[in-house]
Design a protein around this motif. Sequence first.
Motif, PDB file in Angstrom:
ATOM      1  N   GLY A   1      -4.259  14.222  -6.372  1.00 42.63           N
ATOM      2  CA  GLY A   1      -2.859  14.506  -6.636  1.00 42.63           C
ATOM      3  C   GLY A   1      -2.673  15.827  -7.361  1.00 42.63           C
ATOM      4  O   GLY A   1      -1.727  16.577  -7.079  1.00 42.63           O
TER       5      GLY A   1
ATOM      6  N   LEU B   1      -8.655   9.942  -6.436  1.00 41.92           N
ATOM      7  CA  LEU B   1      -7.252  10.074  -6.042  1.00 41.92           C
ATOM      8  C   LEU B   1      -6.396  10.784  -7.094  1.00 41.92           C
ATOM      9  O   LEU B   1      -5.565  11.625  -6.738  1.00 41.92           O
TER      10      LEU B   1
ATOM     11  N   THR C   1      -0.513   8.717  -6.014  1.00 38.69           N
ATOM     12  CA  THR C   1      -1.965   8.585  -6.096  1.00 38.69           C
ATOM     13  C   THR C   1      -2.372   7.410  -6.978  1.00 38.69           C
ATOM     14  O   THR C   1      -3.339   6.705  -6.674  1.00 38.69           O
TER      15      THR C   1
END
Length: 595
Positions: A230, A226, A286
């Motif tokens: 981002g 994640l 994120t």
Amino acid sequence: MLAASLVLGIGLLPWLSRTDPALTVLKARSAERDPTPEALAAVRDELGLADGPMRLLARWLGGLLHADAGRSWISGTEVLPGAAQALGVSLLLMAGSLAVAVGTAAAVCGRSLWLGSRRRLGARAPGGTVTAVLAALPEFLVAAVLASVVGVQLGWLPALGWYGPQWMVLPSLALGLPAGAVLGRMLDDLLPGAFAEPWALATAARGIPPGSVARMALRRCVPGLLPNLGLFVVGLTGGAVAVEQVFDIPGLGRLTLRAALAQDLPVLQTGTLALVLLAATAGALTRLAARLLIGPALRDGALHSLHRPAPPAPRTLPLVYGVLLTAVIGLGLPRDPLTLDTGARLQAPSWAHPFGTDALGRDILARIAHGSLDTLGIALAVSATALATGILLGLLPRLSGPVVDTVNAVPPVLAGLLVTAVAGGGAWTPALAVAAVAWSPLATHTTTLIQQERATTHLTATRALGAGPWYLLAHELLPAVLPPVARHALLRLPGIALSLAALSFLGLGSQPPSPEWGLLLAENQPYAERAPWAVLAPAAVLALLGALAVTAAGGVRLPRRRSPARPARLPGPPAEVKQAMPTPPRTPVPTSPTD
């Protein structure tokens, strides 16, 4: 503080570049107008340049408090409405590109998901040749091919402008395919470790369907990706300058680039500030999503390491790609890359010219081979620097976290302009610009892996036995983190070469007659329809470099630990701890650590 320093540096750009901003603005307004002293003085009086950069910046910041970003020095229109419209266009393009990237990543790791969910852990996924080609294709080249072939020749989709959903398809494909290939390889790197965890090993006995196992494995691996996702989001917004140029999209990246070239400070500062805010928002979202997905396991120290010893990767494909790349360079080096032959312009490939000739009759094979010495050497140097910097700063998340969000908001093109203003132009300008931003994905990856490794049961037990922080760092954390981050750096090698090529493609790097690969693509793109080999040859060599990097990355593996019967030099627990240690109960059937 760092964001403020970035905006300050943008405000000082004309003075750092040692150029007269009045002359630049006058030429941007009208290239035919004679720059007489009277005309330049009128521009200085109109813009207030005599007050100096600090007062100009203070007035701009004061206007922001009242939702007023000033007026463009070039067009005279209000900055904020135009910047907001450009940001909206870039966000729509980012959403479409992200959808393509997610679909591409799913296709890349689909085989590993299918094999792992059916307990066929010993089987290996393919070597990733198609993935490597996708990751190594220059975005601006994909955009040019899609625009000319799909948009113009076939007429299936519109190729220029931004007037509706149909105009999103081709630029979204150009941006999303390479990004999805990199994300898919990173996810594919984590899946074998997830399927080897105790909760996954117990699924066969419990009769859980393979689809549910695959979903749990994805949930286990996604938090580690994640933060990098981002970074991709911001990169798809601010770094899409070349694609926006090809498709004539009025996005934030193109707006910022044009403002930088024209030294239109109000527009440039507003666009940069929007990118910084977008990067901070994406980073915060994120991190929050990762904490929601796997936060309890991090708090309780209930994770298992995803990075474990793996079977040796096949060495055939990297050897084949390396031999092919070496052969291309070796065959082209004896040839002269600067010899002009106007009678052999744009000739098709032949025995005399295996890759054909360009618009000036120069041998393309010779130019690719001689350009590889600069392109590959600089890309390797930048990659090694980014890897070392990323690991060092990734070990210090409190220091690197805010820096990553700010650095990632700076597109390589804008970084190239800033470096050019400070250090001047030259072949090393793109290298300095790319090196200034290339470490941030590796630092983010390192921080994420360190955080998860510290929450593993193995590390908790090792710490309970009396291991100190330096022992844990040297013998547990770094051996688990270095191989995946090194593989990530190899995956980024073609992207770094592409960033260098993109800067040269936009005129910020090497200048003619240099045979640098990005410059080759820029010089030959206008002849892509008449002489496609002039563009396809350097693009194919870039794809070959990507295939070599991706397949070689599979060979960077964690060394096997020593047998538990011969433990490392680790102090045992204190005597009182040994006496207080109860007999371990029977372990129940484990479940997913994120449940």
